[in-house]
Design a protein around this motif. Structure first.
Motif, PDB file in Angstrom:
ATOM      1  N   ALA A   1     -28.845  61.318 -89.424  1.00 21.06           N
ATOM      2  CA  ALA A   1     -28.862  62.467 -90.988  1.00 21.06           C
ATOM      3  C   ALA A   1     -30.351  62.341 -92.239  1.00 21.06           C
ATOM      4  N   VAL A   2     -30.834  61.605 -91.847  1.00 20.11           N
ATOM      5  CA  VAL A   2     -31.686  61.195 -93.075  1.00 20.11           C
ATOM      6  C   VAL A   2     -32.953  62.143 -92.254  1.00 20.11           C
ATOM      7  N   LEU A   3     -33.432  61.966 -91.255  1.00 16.56           N
ATOM      8  CA  LEU A   3     -34.498  62.478 -89.961  1.00 16.56           C
ATOM      9  C   LEU A   3     -33.625  64.288 -89.400  1.00 16.56           C
ATOM     10  N   MET A   4     -32.513  64.437 -89.541  1.00 12.84           N
ATOM     11  CA  MET A   4     -31.694  65.327 -88.859  1.00 12.84           C
ATOM     12  C   MET A   4     -31.848  66.919 -89.620  1.00 12.84           C
ATOM     13  N   LEU A   5     -31.438  66.615 -91.237  1.00 13.96           N
ATOM     14  CA  LEU A   5     -30.995  67.728 -91.514  1.00 13.96           C
ATOM     15  C   LEU A   5     -32.216  67.544 -92.743  1.00 13.96           C
TER      16      LEU A   5
END
Length: 558
Positions: free
Chosen positions: A498-502
């Motif tokens: 999620a650090v990258l995805m969001l």
């Protein structure tokens, strides 16, 4: 054929088509449903016109995520596309004009409150919980009846997105619809939410796979057949609930006897006389030759339902999936293709490119029934009209599906997401919807070929995390001003994708606003990518014949 408005016959790309001429009183949301194309290559994605050369000394490579050495029986192996723009002469000029439009003034007129109100409106269900589109396809058939038979001949949405603790969709009366949602690792690039959209996918097998040998619905049979399909696609063992093989008549765990099985043992090598079998009615159909089984192939009648949605914000300012759908995409496998037939398809395409390099693809289908790809699948889609209500996509809009699903090395039987399904060690064995459990806390997967972390590898070769080099937020998050990786951020990514995805809250809101302006224009045929600024510096308006991309080292997606 009779229409309520005048009509003329036009000829476009050699196909005679009946074109409705809308009266002067026609409303803004009227869309012409015919088989006419505004340009000959809607199957070539806008991303394929990107310039990989950042500077003389720096190249990026987002191309490998789709164009790669493929897995059997897909022998396309289009890794060469990373190195050259392999386009017919007629499509050297980039048709995706929305890439170059400055929308800053348009989005400035949309407040954060307005866009949040918009994306939180449900355009799939009405206030009574009925499927809006299902009703619209019946009540407004005159607007969508491309073949003028007063009946909608395409897919009618029937998922209630009401998933239980095993991922199965349930109708309001409690019945199973057959759809089953699964969580998956987003494909690096445009499908990561940080680049504009959240999405989900459900799978449904044909009725025979849901039934016992007497033709009665049997959930235990359905779950076992789902596990068998998963085993065949992944080519690995899949755990199941304890199942009595004596009742099923199949040695599921391949231990040489009929007893209680707790896994599907992958053991399929027909040349060595090692086979696998479905159970229930599907077993009967398999023995009759009506359904087939093979590694990396889905059985006949398999369906996928894919909703693409806006970005919403929760009470903690974290990005999540919005209720409003941008699109609803549907696919169904209508024909079985053997390994040999897959090879024939690829060889025919290679010969076509060699003998007729300037010829564009002919995509069979229609606005009403969707479009076909040679591998035996039909694709269909629905998209927002200018008011935000879902409508059928036009023939041209649907052809964009075939660019990825009909001709890329990364696809597994014309599908991408299922091979990326979360493993059985995950929550609910990977059978769940994002609204049941968000992606926070999901560890980063590793690549098959070299064991490197997948998304980290992608960022190493494409620091902005998108094909248009437009996501400065991702670049700033993972790299310093000198372009050096921030190791602590990559360490976080290894533990939580999620650090990258969001994206950040403000980026999410702006991406929503940009896409909303495209919806209001109904200019999807000019491109749907929600770019916050024009892409003229990173995307070619025109490429030369067989022009080199500048990429020197081809990479593998697997």
């Amino acid at each position: 054929m009779f229409f309520n408005s005048p009509s003329v016959v036009v000829r476009c790309f050699g196909v005679a088509t009946l074109l409705m001429v809308l009266p002067a009183s026609a409303k803004k949301m009227d869309v012409i449903y015919n088989d006419v194309l505004s340009h000959p290559s809607p199957y070539i994605p806008a991303q394929c016109y990107t310039k990989p050369e950042v500077s003389e000394n720096q190249k990026v490579n987002p191309c490998y995520a789709c164009h790669t050495m493929s897995k059997r029986p897909n022998v396309l192996n289009d890794i060469d596309v990373q190195l050259n723009y392999v386009f017919p002469t007629s499509v050297l000029k980039n048709p995706w004009k929305n890439l170059f439009k400055d929308r800053s003034k348009l989005i400035a007129d949309i407040s954060d409150e307005q866009i949040l109100t918009y994306v939180r409106q449900d355009n799939y269900f009405d206030e009574q919980g009925n499927i809006r589109l299902k009703k619209r396809l019946k009540d407004d058939i005159k607007h969508f009846d491309a073949n003028s038979n007063n009946h909608w001949d395409g897919y009618v949405p029937d998922s209630y997105f009401n998933f239980d603790n095993q991922g199965f969709d349930r109708a309001p009366n409690g019945d199973y619809t057959g759809w089953r949602s699964y969580a998956y690792y987003p494909l690096p690039g445009s499908f990561m939410p940080t680049n504009g959209s959240t999405d989900d996918v459900s799978i449904r097998l044909a009725p025979a796979f849901q039934q016992n040998k007497h033709g009665e619905f049997d959930l235990s049979i359905y779950k076992i057949n789902m596990a068998i399909v998963e085993s065949m696609i992944m080519e690995q063992d899949v755990p199941i609930e304890p199942s009595d093989e004596n009742k099923l008549g199949v040695d599921l765990d391949k231990n040489g006897e009929l007893s209680t099985a707790t896994l599907i043992k992958y053991d399929w090598a027909p040349l060595e006389k090692r086979f696998m079998s479905y159970v229930g009615k599907a077993k009967v159909e398999q023995q009759s030759g009506n359904v087939h089984i093979a590694a990396k192939l889905f059985p006949e009648g398999t369906e996928f339902l894919h909703s693409v949605r806006y970005l919403d914000i929760d009470n903690n300012d974290q990005v999540k999936m919005a209720p409003r759908m941008k699109e609803l995409r549907y696919a169904k496998k209508h024909s079985w293709m053997t390994y040999y037939q897959w090879e024939v398809i690829v060889n025919a395409e290679i010969k076509e490119r060699h003998d007729f390099p300037d010829r564009t693809k002919t995509v069979l289908g229609s606005a009403e029934e969707g479009v076909n790809v040679a591998q035996g699948w039909n694709y269909q889609g629905f998209i927002e009209d200018y008011q935000g209500d879902l409508r059928p996509q036009t023939y041209e809009e649907q052809i964009t599906c075939t660019g990825c699903h009909g001709g890329t090395g990364v696809m597994i039987d014309s599908n991408i997401s299922f091979y990326r399904k979360f493993p059985n060690s995950s929550f609910q064995r990977g059978w769940y919807h994002w609204l049941q459990k968000p992606m926070q806390g999901v560890p980063e997967p590793k690549r098959e070929s070299d064991g490197e972390y997948e998304y980290s590898y992608y960022l190493k070769h494409n620091p902005t995390g998108d094909e248009f080099r437009a996501n400065d937020e991702v670049k700033a998050k993972f790299f310093d001003e000198d372009g050096q990786p921030k190791e602590h951020m990559f360490d976080r990514l290894h533990q939580d994708i999620a650090v990258l995805m969001l994206p950040s809250k403000q980026r999410a809101l702006n991406l929503n606003k940009v896409y909303k302006t495209i919806v209001e224009e109904q200019s999807f045929k000019l491109g749907k990518a929600p770019l916050l600024s024009p892409a003229g510096q990173v995307v070619f308006k025109e490429v030369k014949l067989n022009q080199e991309t500048g990429i020197k080292e081809a990479l593998s997606a697997f």
